[in-house]
Motif scaffolding. Structure first.
Motif, PDB file in Angstrom:
ATOM      1  N   GLU A 195      -8.584  -5.455   6.337  1.00 21.60           N
ATOM      2  CA  GLU A 195      -7.993  -4.326   7.065  1.00 21.60           C
ATOM      3  C   GLU A 195      -8.699  -4.091   8.398  1.00 21.60           C
ATOM      4  O   GLU A 195      -8.815  -2.948   8.844  1.00 21.60           O
ATOM      5  CB  GLU A 195      -8.080  -3.056   6.207  1.00 21.60           C
ATOM      6  CG  GLU A 195      -7.186  -3.062   4.987  1.00 21.60           C
ATOM      7  CD  GLU A 195      -7.191  -1.712   4.274  1.00 21.60           C
ATOM      8  OE1 GLU A 195      -8.256  -1.078   4.192  1.00 21.60           O
ATOM      9  OE2 GLU A 195      -6.117  -1.302   3.803  1.00 21.60           O
ATOM     10  N   HIS A 253     -10.299  -4.700  -0.687  1.00 22.86           N
ATOM     11  CA  HIS A 253     -10.096  -4.479   0.750  1.00 22.86           C
ATOM     12  C   HIS A 253     -11.445  -4.668   1.422  1.00 22.86           C
ATOM     13  O   HIS A 253     -12.465  -4.170   0.926  1.00 22.86           O
ATOM     14  CB  HIS A 253      -9.612  -3.045   1.034  1.00 22.86           C
ATOM     15  CG  HIS A 253      -8.162  -2.834   0.747  1.00 22.86           C
ATOM     16  ND1 HIS A 253      -7.574  -1.596   0.770  1.00 22.86           N
ATOM     17  CD2 HIS A 253      -7.177  -3.709   0.440  1.00 22.86           C
ATOM     18  CE1 HIS A 253      -6.288  -1.716   0.489  1.00 22.86           C
ATOM     19  NE2 HIS A 253      -6.023  -2.980   0.274  1.00 22.86           N
ATOM     20  N   HIS A 271      -4.221   5.545  -2.803  1.00 21.60           N
ATOM     21  CA  HIS A 271      -5.406   6.408  -2.677  1.00 21.60           C
ATOM     22  C   HIS A 271      -5.280   7.528  -3.699  1.00 21.60           C
ATOM     23  O   HIS A 271      -4.275   8.248  -3.697  1.00 21.60           O
ATOM     24  CB  HIS A 271      -5.493   6.999  -1.268  1.00 21.60           C
ATOM     25  CG  HIS A 271      -5.685   5.980  -0.188  1.00 21.60           C
ATOM     26  ND1 HIS A 271      -5.708   6.304   1.140  1.00 21.60           N
ATOM     27  CD2 HIS A 271      -5.884   4.637  -0.262  1.00 21.60           C
ATOM     28  CE1 HIS A 271      -5.914   5.196   1.857  1.00 21.60           C
ATOM     29  NE2 HIS A 271      -6.012   4.175   1.028  1.00 21.60           N
ATOM     30  N   GLU A 282      -7.671   2.948  -5.392  1.00 18.50           N
ATOM     31  CA  GLU A 282      -8.644   2.418  -4.435  1.00 18.50           C
ATOM     32  C   GLU A 282      -9.884   3.307  -4.304  1.00 18.50           C
ATOM     33  O   GLU A 282      -9.784   4.530  -4.347  1.00 18.50           O
ATOM     34  CB  GLU A 282      -7.932   2.318  -3.072  1.00 18.50           C
ATOM     35  CG  GLU A 282      -8.822   1.819  -1.946  1.00 18.50           C
ATOM     36  CD  GLU A 282      -8.034   1.613  -0.654  1.00 18.50           C
ATOM     37  OE1 GLU A 282      -6.786   1.554  -0.690  1.00 18.50           O
ATOM     38  OE2 GLU A 282      -8.689   1.517   0.398  1.00 18.50           O
ATOM     39  N   HIS A 341       0.869  -1.179   0.000  1.00 20.62           N
ATOM     40  CA  HIS A 341       0.000   0.000   0.000  1.00 20.62           C
ATOM     41  C   HIS A 341       0.904   1.227   0.000  1.00 20.62           C
ATOM     42  O   HIS A 341       1.706   1.412   0.908  1.00 20.62           O
ATOM     43  CB  HIS A 341      -0.894  -0.019   1.241  1.00 20.62           C
ATOM     44  CG  HIS A 341      -2.084   0.879   1.131  1.00 20.62           C
ATOM     45  ND1 HIS A 341      -1.974   2.205   0.765  1.00 20.62           N
ATOM     46  CD2 HIS A 341      -3.407   0.651   1.309  1.00 20.62           C
ATOM     47  CE1 HIS A 341      -3.186   2.743   0.733  1.00 20.62           C
ATOM     48  NE2 HIS A 341      -4.067   1.822   1.044  1.00 20.62           N
ATOM     49  N   HIS A 390     -15.098   1.088   2.516  1.00 21.10           N
ATOM     50  CA  HIS A 390     -15.127   2.492   2.084  1.00 21.10           C
ATOM     51  C   HIS A 390     -16.404   2.812   1.303  1.00 21.10           C
ATOM     52  O   HIS A 390     -17.030   3.848   1.527  1.00 21.10           O
ATOM     53  CB  HIS A 390     -13.917   2.796   1.197  1.00 21.10           C
ATOM     54  CG  HIS A 390     -12.641   2.971   1.960  1.00 21.10           C
ATOM     55  ND1 HIS A 390     -11.405   2.927   1.351  1.00 21.10           N
ATOM     56  CD2 HIS A 390     -12.400   3.208   3.273  1.00 21.10           C
ATOM     57  CE1 HIS A 390     -10.465   3.133   2.269  1.00 21.10           C
ATOM     58  NE2 HIS A 390     -11.035   3.293   3.438  1.00 21.10           N
TER      59      HIS A 390
HETATM   60 ZN   LIG Z   1      -6.260   2.097   1.407  1.00 24.59          ZN
END
Ligand SMILES: [Zn+2]
Length: 302
Positions: A262, A217, A109, A148, A69, A180
């Motif tokens: 995560e 994720h 990101h 992402e 990441h 998210h």
């Molecule tokens: Zn992330």
């Protein structure tokens, strides 16, 4: 490729059992039956080449695929060209570390649209990704870069925006962070149809093959009106999302994503839970198929 499950970073229990270094993690993760490991440079890329190569060798020995990441402070949506250029350098250094690990995917990101319109933010990021294709991807041809989906409303990274970013180059794959997506949408992911809409958006924009091998994720995330607030564990069931509806679609559509958990502190344990859910559904599905083959009269109702 086959479907893979694994943690982002090391669980609390890993340290509680007396382990101290990530080089000890691949064996520990593999003993849980997991096959992926994501290493976070979220707060910066500080690993030495020697350490990265040691971890990578352990990961290879224990059958784990590795991803990294990239730093959280990358902002390709920024109107500041220097800021975008700095982001390209962070991806380059992430790709270099990934190559030491012997891994294949860099997650990042896309950036913030707090001070500019979403349209301008997306245009800036698209230009940065074009440049990334011609520079970093040219230097590291074996890697895949994975923008992402983001959890805060003022971040660039709706599912549609990530699809648009991935259309820049075939070597980009979406990282769909379902926690998210759910947080940004105030609990948008509840039914199987909610998840199907996300998968359809990716398939329509990028095709089945890229949907099939997407990066995922998954964790439960608390949210406010602004979106993501903090990562939770599978023990917390107030905010969701729940993995079962997605697992059903993964089985139905024969997808083979890399699924990284995560959760806060229980990422390996919760990755195991997801793998068990998936394997149970797969076995049930396989059972149904076998019954079908035994039929002598086909009713046509299946
Ligand atoms: Zn992330």
């Amino acid at each position: 490729m086959a479907i893979r499950f694994g943690p982002s970073g090391n669980s609390d229990s890993f340290y509680a059992q007396g382990y101290k270094k990530s080089v000890q993690a691949p064996k520990w993760i593999a003993e849980k039956g997991l096959t992926a490991y994501e290493y976070s440079f979220g707060k910066g890329i500080t690993i030495s080449e020697g350490t990265a190569r040691e971890i990578g060798a352990e990961a290879a020995r224990h059958g784990l695929s590795m991803s990294v990441h990239a730093p959280y402070y990358i902002n390709f949506a920024s109107p500041d060209a220097q800021r975008r250029q700095a982001g390209i350098e962070y991806i380059r250094r992430s790709a270099q570390a990934l190559s030491w690990f012997g891994g294949s995917r860099v997650v990042f990101h896309p950036g913030s649209c707090a001070k500019i319109s979403r349209q301008a933010a997306l245009a800036n990021a698209l230009a940065a990704l074009e440049e990334l294709s011609q520079t970093v991807l040219a230097d590291y041809p074996g890697i895949t870069i994975c923008p992402e989906t983001m959890g805060k409303v003022n971040q660039l990274g709706t599912v549609e925006e990530v699809v648009a970013l991935c259309r820049v180059d075939e070597r980009y794959l979406p990282t769909v962070d379902f926690g998210h997506v759910n947080a940004r949408g105030q609990g948008a992911l509840k039914t199987k149809e909610d998840y199907r809409a996300v998968l359809d958006c990716i398939e329509n924009g990028l095709g089945y093959e890229r949907l099939k091998s997407m990066h995922v994720h998954f964790s439960r995330i608390e949210y406010t009106a602004a979106g993501e607030k903090r990562h939770l564990t599978f023990e917390d069931s107030q905010y969701g999302p729940f993995f079962e509806p997605l697992a059903e679609l993964i089985v139905e559509k024969k997808l083979e994503p890399v699924i990284i958990c995560e959760s806060k502190g229980t990422m390996a344990e919760d990755a195991v839970t997801m793998q068990q859910i998936y394997q149970r559904l797969l076995a049930e599905q396989g059972g149904e198929d076998n019954e079908g083959q035994d039929e002598t009269i086909n009713t046509g109702l299946r």
